[in-house]
Design a protein around this motif. Structure first.
Motif, mmCIF file in Angstrom:
data_model
loop_
_atom_site.group_PDB
_atom_site.id
_atom_site.type_symbol
_atom_site.label_atom_id
_atom_site.label_comp_id
_atom_site.label_asym_id
_atom_site.label_seq_id
_atom_site.Cartn_x
_atom_site.Cartn_y
_atom_site.Cartn_z
ATOM 1 N N ASP A 103 0.865 -1.176 0.000
ATOM 2 C CA ASP A 103 0.000 0.000 0.000
ATOM 3 C C ASP A 103 0.904 1.230 0.000
ATOM 4 N N ILE A 104 0.505 2.278 -0.692
ATOM 5 C CA ILE A 104 1.327 3.488 -0.737
ATOM 6 C C ILE A 104 1.224 4.270 0.574
ATOM 7 N N ARG A 105 0.057 4.249 1.205
ATOM 8 C CA ARG A 105 -0.109 4.916 2.502
ATOM 9 C C ARG A 105 0.114 3.898 3.612
ATOM 10 N N LEU A 106 1.056 4.205 4.507
ATOM 11 C CA LEU A 106 1.355 3.317 5.633
ATOM 12 C C LEU A 106 1.326 4.104 6.933
ATOM 13 N N MET A 145 13.343 0.739 0.185
ATOM 14 C CA MET A 145 14.136 0.053 1.207
ATOM 15 C C MET A 145 14.151 -1.460 0.974
ATOM 16 N N LEU A 146 12.983 -2.033 0.688
ATOM 17 C CA LEU A 146 12.907 -3.477 0.431
ATOM 18 C C LEU A 146 13.752 -3.856 -0.777
ATOM 19 N N ARG A 147 13.657 -3.049 -1.815
ATOM 20 C CA ARG A 147 14.428 -3.329 -3.033
ATOM 21 C C ARG A 147 15.920 -3.203 -2.788
ATOM 22 N N ASP A 148 16.326 -2.098 -2.147
ATOM 23 C CA ASP A 148 17.754 -1.824 -1.989
ATOM 24 C C ASP A 148 18.435 -2.712 -0.964
ATOM 25 N N THR A 149 17.737 -3.077 0.113
ATOM 26 C CA THR A 149 18.387 -3.867 1.161
ATOM 27 C C THR A 149 18.174 -5.369 1.013
ATOM 28 N N LEU A 150 17.023 -5.780 0.461
ATOM 29 C CA LEU A 150 16.694 -7.205 0.411
ATOM 30 C C LEU A 150 16.348 -7.712 -0.988
ATOM 31 N N ALA A 151 16.405 -6.844 -1.987
ATOM 32 C CA ALA A 151 16.091 -7.196 -3.377
ATOM 33 C C ALA A 151 14.678 -7.769 -3.531
ATOM 34 N N VAL A 152 13.729 -7.214 -2.774
ATOM 35 C CA VAL A 152 12.334 -7.648 -2.858
ATOM 36 C C VAL A 152 11.582 -6.675 -3.772
ATOM 37 N N PRO A 153 11.051 -7.161 -4.901
ATOM 38 C CA PRO A 153 10.259 -6.300 -5.779
ATOM 39 C C PRO A 153 8.864 -6.080 -5.200
ATOM 40 N N VAL A 154 8.176 -5.059 -5.705
ATOM 41 C CA VAL A 154 6.850 -4.743 -5.169
ATOM 42 C C VAL A 154 5.794 -4.631 -6.252
ATOM 43 N N ILE A 155 4.567 -4.825 -5.802
ATOM 44 C CA ILE A 155 3.362 -4.490 -6.551
ATOM 45 C C ILE A 155 2.648 -3.484 -5.667
ATOM 46 N N PHE A 156 2.418 -2.285 -6.183
ATOM 47 C CA PHE A 156 1.730 -1.271 -5.394
ATOM 48 C C PHE A 156 0.231 -1.481 -5.450
ATOM 49 N N ILE A 157 -0.415 -1.285 -4.293
ATOM 50 C CA ILE A 157 -1.870 -1.301 -4.195
ATOM 51 C C ILE A 157 -2.252 -0.011 -3.493
ATOM 52 N N THR A 158 -3.117 0.791 -4.113
ATOM 53 C CA THR A 158 -3.460 2.065 -3.500
ATOM 54 C C THR A 158 -4.850 2.545 -3.882
ATOM 55 N N MET A 208 -1.738 11.728 -10.126
ATOM 56 C CA MET A 208 -0.618 11.554 -11.053
ATOM 57 C C MET A 208 0.754 11.679 -10.386
ATOM 58 N N LYS A 209 0.900 12.592 -9.438
ATOM 59 C CA LYS A 209 2.197 12.776 -8.771
ATOM 60 C C LYS A 209 2.587 11.508 -8.001
ATOM 61 N N MET A 210 1.642 10.980 -7.225
ATOM 62 C CA MET A 210 1.914 9.768 -6.448
ATOM 63 C C MET A 210 2.152 8.591 -7.393
ATOM 64 N N ARG A 211 1.347 8.476 -8.423
ATOM 65 C CA ARG A 211 1.513 7.379 -9.382
ATOM 66 C C ARG A 211 2.875 7.466 -10.066
ATOM 67 N N SER A 212 3.295 8.665 -10.416
ATOM 68 C CA SER A 212 4.594 8.856 -11.051
ATOM 69 C C SER A 212 5.734 8.443 -10.123
ATOM 70 N N PRO A 255 7.872 -0.922 -10.344
ATOM 71 C CA PRO A 255 7.179 -2.029 -9.669
ATOM 72 C C PRO A 255 6.777 -3.121 -10.653
ATOM 73 N N LEU A 256 6.465 -4.283 -10.111
ATOM 74 C CA LEU A 256 5.970 -5.381 -10.943
ATOM 75 C C LEU A 256 4.488 -5.214 -11.272
ATOM 76 N N GLY A 257 3.851 -4.231 -10.653
ATOM 77 C CA GLY A 257 2.450 -3.964 -10.925
ATOM 78 C C GLY A 257 1.960 -2.782 -10.113
ATOM 79 N N TYR A 258 0.767 -2.288 -10.470
ATOM 80 C CA TYR A 258 0.156 -1.141 -9.794
ATOM 81 C C TYR A 258 -1.343 -1.366 -9.850
ATOM 82 N N ILE A 259 -1.956 -1.594 -8.704
ATOM 83 C CA ILE A 259 -3.383 -1.886 -8.634
ATOM 84 C C ILE A 259 -4.069 -0.774 -7.850
#
Length: 127
Positions: free
Chosen positions: A56-59, A71-84, A89-93, A100-104
């Motif tokens: 989720d984009i808001r935490l 942080m997940l990508r840089d420290t643990l190489a974990v890719p993400v799919i965003f859900i929001t 447009m600014k947040m999406r950009s 990401p591997l996806g955006y829902i």
């Protein structure tokens, strides 16, 4: 292809987090944890080594989901799919700059979750 993708769910709303966890399991994937802050996501990911995070984009807390994804990508190489629920447009950009591997966009539809996870699994398995 066997559905053995390990998924970390990062969602600040507990009820939505449980719903996403249930849907991911129903689709045949393994949920290795549910977090509501960036810190908790990093902690769970470092212990469970997920293949992908549904983010989720808001935490809760100071760090948003986009920075948590970095942080997940840089420290643990974990890719993400965003859900929001936020599709401005600014947040999406900002999110799409993370590659990401996806955006829902919420509300989450099961078919969209299924298709996005399947596409992510193909990318991950292909290396």
């Amino acid at each position: 292809m066997a559905k053995n993708l390990r998924v970390l769910v990062v969602e600040d709303d507990a009820i939505i987090g449980m719903d996403i966890e249930h849907r991911v399991k129903k689709l045949g994937y393994e949920v290795c944890g549910v977090a509501d802050t960036a810190e908790e996501a990093l902690d769970i990911a470092s212990r469970t080594h997920p293949d992908v995070a549904l983010m989720d984009i808001r935490l809760r807390g100071e760090v948003d989901g986009i920075e948590a994804a970095r942080m997940l990508r840089d420290t643990l190489a974990v890719p993400v799919i965003f859900i929001t629920a936020y599709s401005d447009m600014k947040m999406r950009s900002r999110a799409l700059d993370m590659d990401p591997l996806g955006y829902i966009v919420k509300p989450l539809r099961e078919v969209e979750l299924k298709n996005t996870l399947e596409a992510a699994e193909e990318k991950i398995r292909a290396g």
